[in-house]
Scaffold this motif. Structure first.
Motif, short mmCIF file in Angstrom:
data_model
loop_
_atom_site.label_atom_id
_atom_site.label_comp_id
_atom_site.label_asym_id
_atom_site.label_seq_id
_atom_site.Cartn_x
_atom_site.Cartn_y
_atom_site.Cartn_z
N GLU A 175 33.79 40.63 63.03
CA GLU A 175 34.59 39.20 63.08
C GLU A 175 36.37 39.41 62.58
O GLU A 175 36.25 39.78 61.91
CB GLU A 175 34.00 38.22 62.76
N ALA A 176 36.96 38.59 62.93
CA ALA A 176 38.69 37.96 62.83
C ALA A 176 39.02 36.82 63.69
O ALA A 176 39.02 36.45 64.51
CB ALA A 176 39.30 39.03 62.95
N VAL A 177 39.66 36.44 62.58
CA VAL A 177 40.10 34.66 62.98
C VAL A 177 42.08 35.50 62.68
O VAL A 177 42.25 35.85 62.40
CB VAL A 177 39.99 33.93 61.78
N ILE A 178 42.11 34.73 64.55
CA ILE A 178 43.33 35.54 64.91
C ILE A 178 44.42 33.91 65.07
O ILE A 178 44.07 32.96 65.88
CB ILE A 178 43.54 36.17 65.99
N ALA A 179 45.65 33.93 64.40
CA ALA A 179 46.29 33.02 64.11
C ALA A 179 47.25 32.65 65.60
O ALA A 179 48.33 33.28 65.71
CB ALA A 179 47.49 33.01 63.29
N ALA A 180 46.07 32.10 67.70
CA ALA A 180 47.01 31.78 68.80
C ALA A 180 45.98 31.82 69.36
O ALA A 180 44.36 31.75 69.04
CB ALA A 180 46.67 34.12 69.41
N PRO A 181 46.47 31.12 70.10
CA PRO A 181 45.33 30.00 71.18
C PRO A 181 44.20 31.48 71.61
O PRO A 181 44.50 32.43 72.07
CB PRO A 181 46.21 29.51 72.26
N CYS A 182 43.17 30.52 72.02
CA CYS A 182 41.50 31.31 72.35
C CYS A 182 41.96 32.02 74.05
O CYS A 182 41.67 33.25 73.99
CB CYS A 182 40.50 30.29 72.49
N GLU A 183 42.88 31.27 74.78
CA GLU A 183 43.06 31.98 75.73
C GLU A 183 44.08 32.60 75.90
O GLU A 183 43.60 33.70 76.59
CB GLU A 183 43.74 31.34 76.85
N ARG A 184 45.04 33.45 74.81
CA ARG A 184 45.40 34.35 74.82
C ARG A 184 45.34 35.46 74.00
O ARG A 184 45.19 36.25 74.41
CB ARG A 184 46.84 33.24 74.14
N VAL A 185 44.03 35.11 72.97
CA VAL A 185 43.55 36.06 72.55
C VAL A 185 42.97 36.81 73.68
O VAL A 185 42.71 38.08 74.16
CB VAL A 185 42.50 35.87 71.16
N ALA A 186 41.93 35.46 74.32
CA ALA A 186 41.03 36.65 75.03
C ALA A 186 41.31 36.70 76.36
O ALA A 186 40.72 38.04 76.68
CB ALA A 186 39.55 35.51 75.46
N ASP A 187 42.28 36.32 76.74
CA ASP A 187 43.35 37.40 77.88
C ASP A 187 43.46 38.35 77.82
O ASP A 187 42.86 39.60 79.02
CB ASP A 187 44.33 36.16 79.06
N TYR A 188 44.09 38.79 76.69
CA TYR A 188 44.32 40.14 76.33
C TYR A 188 43.29 40.68 75.98
O TYR A 188 43.24 41.93 76.85
CB TYR A 188 45.51 39.81 75.17
#
Length: 149
Positions: A8-21
């Motif tokens: 797992e990782a915590v990414i400093a970006a909104p969930c929709e942006r991370v998931a869509d990409y």
């Protein structure tokens, strides 16, 4: 012997942006170090039943496999399983908002399956290599999305 690796990782970006990409297989070669190419076997966009072929390199060997999407909850969860390839494997991504402002995303990447052929001879080695690769891949995704405007 089965292999089950969760990273797992915590990414400093909104969930929709991370998931869509991350859910778009076309982006996989940009953040997966071992994936050389991706080819949609069914027309995009992603839906349950979609098939995507990957050409990768793992443990120094070329690896070609096709995944079928078995579950997809946009921006929450994606599950893919081997439809064609050297051994049965399932990959699961999950995304959830993280932090007080929900401006970060906690992403998990899980691979599990039962290797056969050359891969079955060293499942411990394979699990270690998978864990190392998954950590690097999520770190690459994190760097890519945190520095993208």
């Amino acid at each position: 012997m089965k292999v089950d690796v969760l990273t797992e990782a915590v990414i400093a970006a909104p969930c929709e942006r991370v998931a869509d990409y991350a859910a778009d297989p076309s982006h996989a070669p940009e953040w997966y170090a071992n994936i050389a190419s991706v080819e949609w076997r069914t027309p995009p966009p992603m839906t349950v039943g979609s098939k995507v072929a990957f050409i990768a390199r793992f443990l120094g060997r070329p690896l070609a496999y096709t995944y079928e999407i078995t579950a997809y909850e946009p921006r929450r969860r994606l599950v893919m399983r081997t439809a064609e390839g050297p051994f049965p494997m399932q990959t699961t991504y999950t995304w959830e908002p993280h932090g007080e402002a929900a401006d970060h995303t906690r992403m998990t990447l899980r691979n599990h399956g039962e290797p056969s052929g050359f891969a079955s001879l060293g499942t411990t080695v394979m699990a270690t290599a998978m864990r190392r690769a998954q950590r690097k891949d999520l770190a690459a995704l994190k760097a890519l999305l945190e520095h993208r405007t």
